[in-house]
Design an enzyme around this catalytic site. Structure first.
Site, PDB file in Angstrom:
ATOM      1  N   ARG A 103      30.598  -5.546  26.097  1.00  0.00           N
ATOM      2  CA  ARG A 103      30.113  -5.192  24.572  1.00  0.00           C
ATOM      3  C   ARG A 103      29.642  -6.094  23.312  1.00  0.00           C
ATOM      4  O   ARG A 103      29.319  -5.291  22.334  1.00  0.00           O
ATOM      5  CB  ARG A 103      31.042  -3.944  23.852  1.00  0.00           C
ATOM      6  CG  ARG A 103      30.874  -2.786  22.538  1.00  0.00           C
ATOM      7  CD  ARG A 103      30.082  -1.952  23.738  1.00  0.00           C
ATOM      8  NE  ARG A 103      29.032  -2.129  23.084  1.00  0.00           N
ATOM      9  CZ  ARG A 103      27.941  -1.584  24.292  1.00  0.00           C
ATOM     10  NH1 ARG A 103      27.810  -0.918  25.294  1.00  0.00           N
ATOM     11  NH2 ARG A 103      26.308  -1.700  23.575  1.00  0.00           N
ATOM     12  N   LYS A 138      19.135  -2.639   1.754  1.00  0.00           N
ATOM     13  CA  LYS A 138      19.605  -1.943   2.918  1.00  0.00           C
ATOM     14  C   LYS A 138      20.025  -1.999   3.846  1.00  0.00           C
ATOM     15  O   LYS A 138      19.939  -1.606   5.298  1.00  0.00           O
ATOM     16  CB  LYS A 138      19.381  -0.509   2.540  1.00  0.00           C
ATOM     17  CG  LYS A 138      18.706   0.042   0.682  1.00  0.00           C
ATOM     18  CD  LYS A 138      17.733   1.255   0.881  1.00  0.00           C
ATOM     19  CE  LYS A 138      17.814   1.255  -1.156  1.00  0.00           C
ATOM     20  NZ  LYS A 138      16.669   2.774  -0.790  1.00  0.00           N
ATOM     21  N   LYS A 170      14.161  -3.075 -13.144  1.00  0.00           N
ATOM     22  CA  LYS A 170      14.610  -2.159 -12.898  1.00  0.00           C
ATOM     23  C   LYS A 170      14.721  -1.629 -13.963  1.00  0.00           C
ATOM     24  O   LYS A 170      14.969  -1.779 -15.285  1.00  0.00           O
ATOM     25  CB  LYS A 170      15.156  -1.551 -11.845  1.00  0.00           C
ATOM     26  CG  LYS A 170      15.261  -2.959 -10.467  1.00  0.00           C
ATOM     27  CD  LYS A 170      16.005  -2.464  -9.267  1.00  0.00           C
ATOM     28  CE  LYS A 170      15.381  -1.090  -8.070  1.00  0.00           C
ATOM     29  NZ  LYS A 170      16.385  -1.009  -6.783  1.00  0.00           N
ATOM     30  N   GLU A 199       9.438  -3.884 -11.968  1.00  0.00           N
ATOM     31  CA  GLU A 199       9.482  -2.410 -11.639  1.00  0.00           C
ATOM     32  C   GLU A 199       8.880  -1.326 -12.727  1.00  0.00           C
ATOM     33  O   GLU A 199       9.597  -1.486 -13.428  1.00  0.00           O
ATOM     34  CB  GLU A 199      10.773  -1.543 -11.235  1.00  0.00           C
ATOM     35  CG  GLU A 199      10.972  -0.516 -10.261  1.00  0.00           C
ATOM     36  CD  GLU A 199      11.828   0.754  -9.999  1.00  0.00           C
ATOM     37  OE1 GLU A 199      11.953   0.961  -8.957  1.00  0.00           O
ATOM     38  OE2 GLU A 199      12.769   1.272 -10.451  1.00  0.00           O
ATOM     39  N   ASP A 220       7.110   2.048  -8.349  1.00  0.00           N
ATOM     40  CA  ASP A 220       7.681   2.820  -7.625  1.00  0.00           C
ATOM     41  C   ASP A 220       7.584   4.861  -7.019  1.00  0.00           C
ATOM     42  O   ASP A 220       7.612   5.041  -8.648  1.00  0.00           O
ATOM     43  CB  ASP A 220       9.569   2.670  -7.696  1.00  0.00           C
ATOM     44  CG  ASP A 220      10.505   3.507  -6.756  1.00  0.00           C
ATOM     45  OD1 ASP A 220       9.964   3.552  -5.587  1.00  0.00           O
ATOM     46  OD2 ASP A 220      11.678   3.320  -7.336  1.00  0.00           O
TER      47      ASP A 220
END
Length: 286
Positions: A103, A138, A170, A199, A220
């Site tokens: 597993r 992420k 940012k 950004e 963005d």
């Protein structure tokens, strides 16, 4: 931002990941495997869907942790695209160890192959445009290095690895510094050796970033018309990266606007594991 080079993962990182995962799964011992007569056996690893394979080092290390004498004969390489029904590997070892490692070894391989497969689809969508597909931070907690390796297996490129290897200014950083220009100057003074990404929220900030200088500009959530204007204004002076509200269906149109990079959190955030199985015995004849 590193170019997509399929370098082997750090062995100590792989072993640490495996030790943590085995401790989670086996704990003080596999009570079901303990019922089996521990004898030599073989097993085969089957891929049940089309996929790009990634995660062999973690799969191998899991089985080797429980049986250092196990032999694993792979029929595919990292980054290979395979079709459903492909036997990926044959294993020879002790049956108790094979079933105890099953597993955990599959969890690594199915997760990382899922990341590589998703990445490969996005890379294929922009083929021929010159645009590079990037990952983000992420990632699954504790598996960032593994998932970023899987992105490279799928033909993508890595964005910054963490908060330590790239300065990325940012909205909140710029606000706290007082202005974009002030934030850039502070970054260059304190971290001159690190890449600097800025950004921007609109075309005015884009012009400011171009004037003050940086290594890459992140636009963005620009709409299509504003994005094309940004490409025209930048004119290749500083690479442009698109992020936010990016999906596979609209990917090529963004790339064809002339941006240099597209970063996509879904490569690592939206994990769709590949269907794999490990079965004792010989593989079926095809």
């Amino acid at each position: 931002m590193s170019r997509a080079v399929l370098t082997p993962p750090d062995a100590s990182q792989v072993q640490a990941d495996v030790a943590r995962a085995l401790a989670e799964d086996i704990g003080p011992g596999d009570v079901t495997a303990a019922l089996l007569p521990d004898r030599p056996d073989s097993a085969y690893l089957l891929c049940k869907q089309d996929a790009v394979i990634a995660g062999r080092p973690w799969f191998d290390a899991t089985h080797q942790a429980l049986d250092p004498q196990v032999r694993i004969e792979w029929t595919v390489a990292e980054g290979d695209a395979v079709s459903a029904g492909t036997v990926l590997a044959i294993l020879h070892g002790r049956n108790c160890s094979l079933v105890s490692a099953e597993r955990t070894s599959l969890n690594f391989l199915q997760t990382l192959s899922g990341t590589a497969t998703t990445t490969a689809r996005h890379v294929a969508a922009v083929a021929g445009t010159g645009t590079r597909i990037l990952d983000t931070r992420k990632t699954l907690p504790g598996l960032r290095a593994a998932q970023k390796y899987a992105v490279r297996c799928g033909g993508g490129d890595n964005h910054r690895l963490g908060l330590y290897d790239t300065v990325m200014l940012k909205e909140n950083h710029i606000r706290a510094a007082g202005s974009l220009t002030a934030a850039v100057h502070a970054a260059r003074r304190q971290w001159p050796q690190l890449p600097l990404v800025v950004e921007v929220e609109d075309l005015e900030q884009l012009r400011e970033a171009l004037a003050v200088g940086c290594d890459r500009i992140l636009i963005d959530d620009f709409d299509a018309a504003t994005r094309r204007e940004a490409v025209r204004i930048a004119a290749g002076r500083i690479p442009l990266e698109v992020s936010g509200s990016v999906d596979l269906a609209g990917l090529r149109a963004i790339a064809e606007d002339g941006v240099d990079c597209i970063s996509i959190g879904g490569l690592t955030k939206h994990v769709q594991a590949i269907d794999l199985s490990l079965k004792l015995g010989d593989p079926p004849l095809r």
